[in-house]
Scaffold this motif. Structure first.
Motif, PDB file in Angstrom:
ATOM      1  N   GLN A 190       0.806  -1.222   0.000  1.00 55.95           N
ATOM      2  CA  GLN A 190       0.000   0.000   0.000  1.00 55.95           C
ATOM      3  C   GLN A 190       0.842   1.277   0.000  1.00 55.95           C
ATOM      4  N   SER A 191       1.877   1.350   0.821  1.00 53.65           N
ATOM      5  CA  SER A 191       2.663   2.586   0.919  1.00 53.65           C
ATOM      6  C   SER A 191       3.458   2.875  -0.354  1.00 53.65           C
ATOM      7  N   ALA A 192       3.654   1.878  -1.204  1.00 52.22           N
ATOM      8  CA  ALA A 192       4.380   2.066  -2.458  1.00 52.22           C
ATOM      9  C   ALA A 192       3.461   2.399  -3.623  1.00 52.22           C
ATOM     10  N   ARG A 193       2.168   2.255  -3.416  1.00 55.69           N
ATOM     11  CA  ARG A 193       1.210   2.402  -4.523  1.00 55.69           C
ATOM     12  C   ARG A 193       0.949   3.872  -4.843  1.00 55.69           C
ATOM     13  N   TRP A 194       0.845   4.133  -6.132  1.00 60.30           N
ATOM     14  CA  TRP A 194       0.561   5.485  -6.614  1.00 60.30           C
ATOM     15  C   TRP A 194      -0.737   6.004  -6.005  1.00 60.30           C
ATOM     16  N   PRO A 241      -0.335  13.056  -5.789  1.00 55.78           N
ATOM     17  CA  PRO A 241      -0.566  14.434  -5.325  1.00 55.78           C
ATOM     18  C   PRO A 241      -1.734  15.119  -6.044  1.00 55.78           C
ATOM     19  N   THR A 242      -2.943  14.757  -5.658  1.00 56.03           N
ATOM     20  CA  THR A 242      -4.127  15.388  -6.241  1.00 56.03           C
ATOM     21  C   THR A 242      -4.181  16.857  -5.796  1.00 56.03           C
ATOM     22  N   PRO A 243      -4.883  17.696  -6.530  1.00 51.43           N
ATOM     23  CA  PRO A 243      -5.001  19.096  -6.097  1.00 51.43           C
ATOM     24  C   PRO A 243      -5.549  19.242  -4.669  1.00 51.43           C
ATOM     25  N   THR A 244      -6.506  18.412  -4.303  1.00 49.48           N
ATOM     26  CA  THR A 244      -7.066  18.477  -2.953  1.00 49.48           C
ATOM     27  C   THR A 244      -6.015  18.122  -1.907  1.00 49.48           C
ATOM     28  N   ARG A 245      -5.241  17.079  -2.157  1.00 54.61           N
ATOM     29  CA  ARG A 245      -4.197  16.678  -1.206  1.00 54.61           C
ATOM     30  C   ARG A 245      -3.116  17.756  -1.089  1.00 54.61           C
ATOM     31  N   VAL A 246      -2.697  18.314  -2.228  1.00 56.77           N
ATOM     32  CA  VAL A 246      -1.663  19.356  -2.216  1.00 56.77           C
ATOM     33  C   VAL A 246      -2.181  20.593  -1.483  1.00 56.77           C
ATOM     34  N   LYS A 247      -3.413  20.987  -1.755  1.00 55.79           N
ATOM     35  CA  LYS A 247      -3.997  22.156  -1.091  1.00 55.79           C
ATOM     36  C   LYS A 247      -4.062  21.940   0.420  1.00 55.79           C
ATOM     37  N   GLY A 248      -4.482  20.748   0.843  1.00 57.33           N
ATOM     38  CA  GLY A 248      -4.534  20.442   2.270  1.00 57.33           C
ATOM     39  C   GLY A 248      -3.167  20.485   2.918  1.00 57.33           C
ATOM     40  N   HIS A 249      -2.173  19.980   2.222  1.00 58.58           N
ATOM     41  CA  HIS A 249      -0.813  19.983   2.759  1.00 58.58           C
ATOM     42  C   HIS A 249      -0.283  21.414   2.862  1.00 58.58           C
ATOM     43  N   MET A 309       1.882   8.604   6.855  1.00 60.37           N
ATOM     44  CA  MET A 309       2.880   7.547   6.992  1.00 60.37           C
ATOM     45  C   MET A 309       3.773   7.477   5.758  1.00 60.37           C
ATOM     46  N   GLY A 310       3.231   7.739   4.597  1.00 58.18           N
ATOM     47  CA  GLY A 310       4.036   7.694   3.374  1.00 58.18           C
ATOM     48  C   GLY A 310       4.425   9.093   2.934  1.00 58.18           C
ATOM     49  N   HIS A 311       4.541   9.272   1.628  1.00 63.61           N
ATOM     50  CA  HIS A 311       4.899  10.581   1.089  1.00 63.61           C
ATOM     51  C   HIS A 311       3.819  11.611   1.375  1.00 63.61           C
ATOM     52  N   SER A 312       4.251  12.796   1.712  1.00 62.55           N
ATOM     53  CA  SER A 312       3.318  13.914   1.788  1.00 62.55           C
ATOM     54  C   SER A 312       2.953  14.283   0.345  1.00 62.55           C
ATOM     55  N   PRO A 313       1.866  15.017   0.139  1.00 61.63           N
ATOM     56  CA  PRO A 313       1.510  15.393  -1.232  1.00 61.63           C
ATOM     57  C   PRO A 313       2.611  16.180  -1.960  1.00 61.63           C
ATOM     58  N   LEU A 314       3.240  17.123  -1.258  1.00 60.71           N
ATOM     59  CA  LEU A 314       4.326  17.867  -1.905  1.00 60.71           C
ATOM     60  C   LEU A 314       5.538  16.972  -2.137  1.00 60.71           C
ATOM     61  N   GLY A 315       5.823  16.103  -1.189  1.00 58.81           N
ATOM     62  CA  GLY A 315       6.920  15.146  -1.366  1.00 58.81           C
ATOM     63  C   GLY A 315       6.653  14.217  -2.529  1.00 58.81           C
ATOM     64  N   ALA A 316       5.413  13.787  -2.678  1.00 59.45           N
ATOM     65  CA  ALA A 316       5.048  12.922  -3.802  1.00 59.45           C
ATOM     66  C   ALA A 316       5.218  13.653  -5.123  1.00 59.45           C
ATOM     67  N   LEU A 317       4.832  14.924  -5.150  1.00 65.27           N
ATOM     68  CA  LEU A 317       4.984  15.717  -6.365  1.00 65.27           C
ATOM     69  C   LEU A 317       6.450  15.824  -6.770  1.00 65.27           C
ATOM     70  N   VAL A 318       7.310  16.103  -5.808  1.00 67.33           N
ATOM     71  CA  VAL A 318       8.749  16.186  -6.086  1.00 67.33           C
ATOM     72  C   VAL A 318       9.289  14.829  -6.520  1.00 67.33           C
ATOM     73  N   MET A 319       8.846  13.749  -5.844  1.00 66.89           N
ATOM     74  CA  MET A 319       9.314  12.414  -6.212  1.00 66.89           C
ATOM     75  C   MET A 319       8.942  12.077  -7.655  1.00 66.89           C
ATOM     76  N   ILE A 320       7.700  12.372  -8.028  1.00 66.57           N
ATOM     77  CA  ILE A 320       7.242  12.075  -9.386  1.00 66.57           C
ATOM     78  C   ILE A 320       8.031  12.898 -10.406  1.00 66.57           C
ATOM     79  N   LEU A 321       8.263  14.166 -10.098  1.00 64.79           N
ATOM     80  CA  LEU A 321       9.066  14.999 -11.006  1.00 64.79           C
ATOM     81  C   LEU A 321      10.486  14.455 -11.139  1.00 64.79           C
ATOM     82  N   MET A 322      11.073  13.995 -10.031  1.00 67.60           N
ATOM     83  CA  MET A 322      12.423  13.439 -10.096  1.00 67.60           C
ATOM     84  C   MET A 322      12.459  12.165 -10.936  1.00 67.60           C
ATOM     85  N   LEU A 323      11.453  11.303 -10.784  1.00 69.42           N
ATOM     86  CA  LEU A 323      11.399  10.084 -11.593  1.00 69.42           C
ATOM     87  C   LEU A 323      11.249  10.426 -13.079  1.00 69.42           C
TER      88      LEU A 323
END
Length: 175
Positions: free
Chosen positions: A61-65, A70-78, A91-105
């Protein structure tokens, strides 16, 4: 007082993470552009990105997209939590962290493609565009890596939890 830990990052996620760290540091700082090691580390990085992409659909679960996309709602909440000084603990990536991770990939994959195109320069009649794109993506990735490191340290201090250690051990403090 004993702190309860939970298993968060599985071995595949950690292997992908640290493999990409080694490939990027090796190619950006240690290898000459176009030499054998640079090329092979680039191919390895593309393979690792593809493994991580697939793992995001079949892994735990923690590895799943779907768990951290990082949906707009999740990013806005963060962002709202950050600006108001509230905790936004996941527990996993924060929305902003997920956005950066996806951009890095995406940049790692783009580096592999542009690096391959640089090897096939005859197809582009000697144009410098693949090299320029490759260099721009490498420099952009370096900036994102610095943002990622700064954010991990900032969040570690803010949340009073060693986040980089969790990517080594796979464990995180239960909240």
């Amino acid at each position: 007082m004993t702190v309860e830990k939970v298993r968060l990052w599985d071995p595949v996620v950690r292997l992908c993470h640290w493999s990409l760290v080694i490939a990027f540091v090796g190619d950006y700082f240690l290898n000459e552009e176009g030499d054998g090691w640079h090329r092979w580390l680039g191919y390895y990085a593309v393979l690792i990105v593809l493994v991580r992409l697939a793992w995001g659909f079949v892994g735990p679960q923690s590895a799943r997209w779907s768990d951290f996309w990082p949906t707009p709602t999740r990013v806005k909440g963060h962002l709202s939590a950050l600006f108001s000084g509230e905790d936004h603990h996941r527990m996993g990536h924060s929305p902003l962290g997920a956005l950066v991770m996806i951009l890095m990939l995406c940049l790692m994959l783009g580096l592999g493609i542009s690096g391959f195109l640089m090897e096939e320069v005859d197809y582009f009649w000697g144009e410098d565009l693949p090299r320029d794109i490759h260099e721009f993506m490498a420099d952009s990735l370096l900036v994102l890596v610095c943002v990622h490191l700064a954010a991990a340290l900032f969040e570690s201090l803010r949340l009073r939890e060693n986040l980089p250690l969790s990517m080594l051990s796979g464990n995180r403090r239960k909240r």
